[in-house]
Design an enzyme around this catalytic site. Structure first.
Site, short mmCIF file in Angstrom:
data_model
loop_
_atom_site.label_atom_id
_atom_site.label_comp_id
_atom_site.label_asym_id
_atom_site.label_seq_id
_atom_site.Cartn_x
_atom_site.Cartn_y
_atom_site.Cartn_z
NE ARG A 161 115.91 54.52 65.42
CZ ARG A 161 115.78 53.29 65.05
NH1 ARG A 161 116.97 52.60 64.47
NH2 ARG A 161 114.86 52.33 65.57
CE LYS B 230 119.59 51.43 59.49
NZ LYS B 230 118.91 52.53 58.96
#
Length: 271
Positions: free
Chosen positions: A246, A211
């Protein structure tokens, strides 16, 4: 938790696994690499991503769930649409991972009478707008914890067993600054609802893989350049109590977590 996006526009792997055979091969690869859960997504939720019609998401997700049922690990479905939840569970899904925290009309009803697990995520705003304009938190960790507590209360009051629920602070979802995201990571265990006397803490899912929060620290501009940073973030999350990590890069993360676990074992043995 290995990420399996069957979308053309996800921020990191969009378009790579749209074809069914490619998605199945990637699922097998992640299992070989050590994934304990597969998270299947049929709609991108990156900042600014357009919404996908229900019919299109169903076409992407349901056949893949049917094909992967019985593969040996739980299948998580990354969706906020009640219609997709119902269809995916009927096809063999095991967990619903909802970025909206089961706030959409009909979402609680779609999962209430099943036996599936539920992941409740915090998001401020919505994917199309969540990183625009001013985002104001008093204390981001406390605000996230309060939100997650309210959503867990809504689920349990609807008759859903608390043991079915895990929580996700939602890194990058309406946390527009580096400070918001890293405060959540530094105080990760505090972001989960406080258990009442006699209750076990709710499991925390942490999703930071590739991210932009990691790019803000490292200067790495593209998602594919952020693998090392993602692994570092995964170890930090595990150290701070995350039960589920995740990730896109399963093999690398599994190896790093094995080393982290070995160090903890050695520390425990020395006490």
């Amino acid at each position: 938790m290995g990420i399996l996006n069957v979308t053309p526009d996800s921020f990191s792997d969009g378009g790579r696994y749209v074809a069914r055979d490619d998605a199945l091969r990637q699922a097998e690869r992640m299992l070989t690499d050590g994934a304990d859960i597969l998270d299947i997504g049929g709609e991108s939720t990156r900042p600014g991503a357009p919404a996908v019609p229900v019919e299109q998401e169903l076409e992407r997700v349901v056949p893949l769930v049917e094909a992967l049922t019985g593969i040996g690990v739980p299948l998580s479905i990354d969706t906020y649409k009640p219609e997709v939840m119902r269809a995916a569970l009927a096809a063999g899904g095991d967990l619903i991972n909802d970025i909206w925290g089961f706030r959409q009309p009909g979402a609680i009803e779609a999962v209430r009478d099943s036996r599936c697990g539920l992941c409740v995520m915090h998001m401020l705003g919505e994917p199309q707008t969540m990183q625009r304009g001013e985002i104001d938190y008093g204390d981001v960790v406390e605000d996230v914890r309060t939100f997650l507590q309210a959503r867990v209360d809504a689920l349990t009051q609807a008759g859903i067993a608390r043991a079915r629920i895990c929580v996700d602070p939602g890194f990058g979802f309406g946390k527009a600054t580096r400070e918001h995201n890293f405060a959540l990571l530094a105080r990760l265990s505090e972001s989960a609802p406080t258990p009442a006397a006699g209750q076990a803490p709710l499991p925390i899912l942490a999703g930071m893989s590739r991210k932009s929060m990691l790019g803000a620290v490292t200067g790495r501009k593209t998602p594919g350049e952020r693998v090392a940073a993602s692994i570092a973030a995964a170890v930090c999350a595990a150290e701070r109590g995350a039960a589920i990590i995740r990730v896109h890069d399963v093999a690398e993360t599994v190896d790093a977590l094995k080393v982290w676990a070995a160090v903890r074992e050695a520390q425990d043995a020395a006490r």
